[in-house]
Scaffold this motif. Structure first.
Motif, mmCIF file in Angstrom:
data_model
loop_
_atom_site.group_PDB
_atom_site.id
_atom_site.type_symbol
_atom_site.label_atom_id
_atom_site.label_comp_id
_atom_site.label_asym_id
_atom_site.label_seq_id
_atom_site.Cartn_x
_atom_site.Cartn_y
_atom_site.Cartn_z
ATOM 1 N N THR A 41 -4.097 -10.550 0.862
ATOM 2 C CA THR A 41 -3.615 -9.177 0.686
ATOM 3 C C THR A 41 -2.258 -9.178 -0.021
ATOM 4 O O THR A 41 -1.541 -10.183 -0.023
ATOM 5 C CB THR A 41 -3.437 -8.476 2.048
ATOM 6 O OG1 THR A 41 -2.382 -9.136 2.768
ATOM 7 C CG2 THR A 41 -4.713 -8.487 2.875
ATOM 8 N N ARG A 44 -10.711 -5.576 -3.325
ATOM 9 C CA ARG A 44 -9.297 -5.920 -3.548
ATOM 10 C C ARG A 44 -9.060 -7.351 -3.091
ATOM 11 O O ARG A 44 -9.464 -7.729 -2.003
ATOM 12 C CB ARG A 44 -8.391 -4.986 -2.746
ATOM 13 C CG ARG A 44 -8.408 -3.592 -3.272
ATOM 14 C CD ARG A 44 -7.189 -3.415 -4.132
ATOM 15 N NE ARG A 44 -7.153 -2.106 -4.735
ATOM 16 C CZ ARG A 44 -6.873 -1.938 -6.007
ATOM 17 N NH1 ARG A 44 -6.645 -2.949 -6.785
ATOM 18 N NH2 ARG A 44 -6.819 -0.735 -6.506
ATOM 19 N N ASN A 50 -4.730 -9.557 -9.271
ATOM 20 C CA ASN A 50 -5.792 -9.177 -8.352
ATOM 21 C C ASN A 50 -7.079 -9.773 -8.900
ATOM 22 O O ASN A 50 -7.552 -9.369 -9.963
ATOM 23 C CB ASN A 50 -5.898 -7.655 -8.245
ATOM 24 C CG ASN A 50 -7.027 -7.210 -7.342
ATOM 25 O OD1 ASN A 50 -7.684 -8.012 -6.685
ATOM 26 N ND2 ASN A 50 -7.262 -5.915 -7.314
ATOM 27 N N TYR A 53 -5.440 -12.509 -4.240
ATOM 28 C CA TYR A 53 -4.351 -12.364 -5.200
ATOM 29 C C TYR A 53 -3.745 -13.725 -5.524
ATOM 30 O O TYR A 53 -3.550 -14.547 -4.629
ATOM 31 C CB TYR A 53 -3.254 -11.454 -4.626
ATOM 32 C CG TYR A 53 -3.776 -10.065 -4.357
ATOM 33 C CD1 TYR A 53 -3.710 -9.081 -5.328
ATOM 34 C CD2 TYR A 53 -4.346 -9.743 -3.131
ATOM 35 C CE1 TYR A 53 -4.205 -7.808 -5.088
ATOM 36 C CE2 TYR A 53 -4.841 -8.470 -2.879
ATOM 37 C CZ TYR A 53 -4.769 -7.513 -3.869
ATOM 38 O OH TYR A 53 -5.266 -6.254 -3.628
#
Length: 134
Positions: free
Chosen positions: A74, A22, A15, A25
């Motif tokens: 995500t 967030r 991450n 990734y």
């Protein structure tokens, strides 16, 4: 040395977000490409198209936006990609510019590589916010 696989248990999902943010990734795996006759161990990154590529092929380019195509927005995107991976890993053989790679490595000596990745991620988030706004 271990050959890379398409098994999600063999990867690291990083991450790169900071604070409460967030993502993006980065999916990495260290090992040998299935068809590598030299059996050279490298760090590979999974692209959203399901192909693996040597991380150095992107790091050596010297432009932050080059890394944008090897990250996932995500964790759901990561899982969707893994659901489509079948059989042997497909490795895309991209060129590595040795001078560019050397310059990138030199920049990492001056600071923490994880912090450099997080700084890149902030730029990534800014670039993608601009794209969404039009």
């Amino acid at each position: 040395m271990r050959t890379i696989s398409n098994n999600y248990r063999d990867v690291h999902v990083l991450n790169l977000g900071s604070g409460r943010e967030r993502g993006p990734y980065l999916v990495t795996q260290t090992g040998v490409a299935p068809n590598d006759s030299l059996a050279e161990e490298r760090m590979f990154v999974l692209r959203p198209d399901g192909r693996w590529v040597d991380f150095n092929a992107y790091a050596c380019q010297g432009k932050p936006e080059a890394m944008d195509e090897v990250v996932f927005s995500t964790t759901a995107e990561v899982m969707e990609t893994f659901a489509k991976l079948l059989g042997r890993p497909q490795v895309l053989d991209l060129p590595v510019d040795e001078a560019g790679l050397k310059a990138w490595i030199e920049r990492q000596k001056s600071g923490n590589p994880l912090e450099a990745a997080r700084a890149w991620a902030v730029g990534y988030q800014q670039r993608h916010r601009k794209k969404r706004r039009g």
